[in-house]
Design an enzyme around this catalytic site. Structure first.
Site, PDB file in Angstrom:
ATOM      1  N   ALA A  29       3.490   7.821   8.205  1.00 40.05           N
ATOM      2  CA  ALA A  29       3.892   6.883   8.909  1.00 40.05           C
ATOM      3  C   ALA A  29       4.418   5.841   8.172  1.00 40.05           C
ATOM      4  O   ALA A  29       4.729   6.366   6.831  1.00 40.05           O
ATOM      5  CB  ALA A  29       2.523   6.169   9.654  1.00 40.05           C
ATOM      6  N   ASN A  30       4.950   4.683   8.451  1.00 42.02           N
ATOM      7  CA  ASN A  30       5.476   3.585   7.449  1.00 42.02           C
ATOM      8  C   ASN A  30       4.920   2.295   7.881  1.00 42.02           C
ATOM      9  O   ASN A  30       3.927   1.961   9.094  1.00 42.02           O
ATOM     10  CB  ASN A  30       6.969   3.582   7.583  1.00 42.02           C
ATOM     11  CG  ASN A  30       7.443   3.464   8.988  1.00 42.02           C
ATOM     12  OD1 ASN A  30       7.402   2.217   9.482  1.00 42.02           O
ATOM     13  ND2 ASN A  30       8.152   4.429   9.633  1.00 42.02           N
ATOM     14  N   ARG A  31       5.539   1.341   7.208  1.00 43.24           N
ATOM     15  CA  ARG A  31       4.609  -0.012   7.442  1.00 43.24           C
ATOM     16  C   ARG A  31       5.035  -0.920   8.454  1.00 43.24           C
ATOM     17  O   ARG A  31       4.723  -2.317   8.418  1.00 43.24           O
ATOM     18  CB  ARG A  31       4.645  -1.060   6.130  1.00 43.24           C
ATOM     19  CG  ARG A  31       4.064  -0.310   4.861  1.00 43.24           C
ATOM     20  CD  ARG A  31       3.927  -0.973   3.556  1.00 43.24           C
ATOM     21  NE  ARG A  31       3.238  -0.211   2.510  1.00 43.24           N
ATOM     22  CZ  ARG A  31       1.993  -0.452   2.213  1.00 43.24           C
ATOM     23  NH1 ARG A  31       1.252  -0.751   3.245  1.00 43.24           N
ATOM     24  NH2 ARG A  31       1.501   0.326   1.292  1.00 43.24           N
ATOM     25  N   ALA A  95      11.402   1.729  12.964  1.00 39.98           N
ATOM     26  CA  ALA A  95      11.610   2.412  11.647  1.00 39.98           C
ATOM     27  C   ALA A  95      11.191   3.890  11.997  1.00 39.98           C
ATOM     28  O   ALA A  95       9.801   4.130  11.932  1.00 39.98           O
ATOM     29  CB  ALA A  95      10.547   1.771  10.731  1.00 39.98           C
TER      30      ALA A  95
END
Ligand code: C5P
Length: 218
Positions: A29-31, A95
């Site tokens: 995942a990402n932020r 994102a």
């Protein structure tokens, strides 16, 4: 305050991160918080548009008047975006994870006692923005976002061409933009670059939606 500048228009927005499973309990995942994309969807709905918001996994309430489709992975997001076409404008704020685990395991991956970590092979995800940029049902106005930490405008110019987009909204994510409440963006088009001062993500959304309404009305 609904001003009706987008009445009769269909606006497609993606927002949030994607989660790419490694096994049943782990993911890549990402932020991304989804805040900027949700604010854009909200502003488009307030301007009178029909809005489809394809959202990755985030804990945010659905904005008033917005049709929300929840997805987990990039491939699910791609399918939901294509199913939502046609659209007058698409604003790809998500994102999206560039890579997924090549073979997600059906069972939790265990340590095997050898002291060697389990290998993790990656596969490239579809590029949703670039797919729309070259799509038979390409929206009249196609907008991408670019989170960069250096040479922001230069990278955004290159991205316009590569993705087949009309505008790239570039932001510097070297600070605390991801998850934060404000954003300083540059709008990069073939006509040039507009730099907007730092402002709340809601204000970036309002100003961007005004610009979208102007572009769709000519
Ligand atoms: O190439 P980069 O990931 O920096 O491009 C960012 C832009 O492309 C964003 O608008 C993002 O939503 C979109 N994108 C996408 N699908 C991907 C990767 C990025 O739609 N797989």
């Amino acid at each position: 305050e609904p001003d009706g500048t987008l009445l009769g228009k269909h606006i497609l927005v993606t927002a949030g991160p994607t989660h790419e499973p490694i096994d049943p309990v782990r993911y890549i995942a990402n932020r991304s918080s989804g805040k900027q994309g949700f604010a854009i969807a909200a502003a488009a709905a307030r301007a009178g548009a029909r809005v489809t918001l394809v959202a990755g996994p985030v804990h945010l309430p659905t904005p008033a008047g917005v049709e929300r489709i929840n997805v987990q992975t990039a491939r699910e997001m791609m399918a939901a975006v294509e199913a939502a076409l046609p659209a007058d404008a698409a604003i790809m704020v998500a994102a999206v994870a560039d890579w997924r685990a090549a073979d997600a395991a059906d069972q939790k991956i265990k340590k095997d006692g050898s002291g060697q970590p389990a290998p993790l092979a990656l596969a490239e995800n579809p590029d949703i923005l670039a797919t729309l940029g070259h799509h038979a049902q390409r929206p009249a106005l196609l907008i991408g976002f670019a989170a960069e930490t250096q040479r922001i405008a230069e990278h955004a110019q290159a991205k316009l061409a590569k993705k087949g987009a009309d505008w790239i909204v570039a932001n510097d994510v070297s600070g605390d933009v991801m998850g934060g409440d404000s954003n300083a963006v540059q709008i990069v088009t073939t006509a040039g670059i507009e730099s907007w001062p730092a402002m709340a993500k809601e204000d970036v959304a309002l100003r961007l939606i005004e610009k979208v309404a102007d572009a769709l009305s000519v």
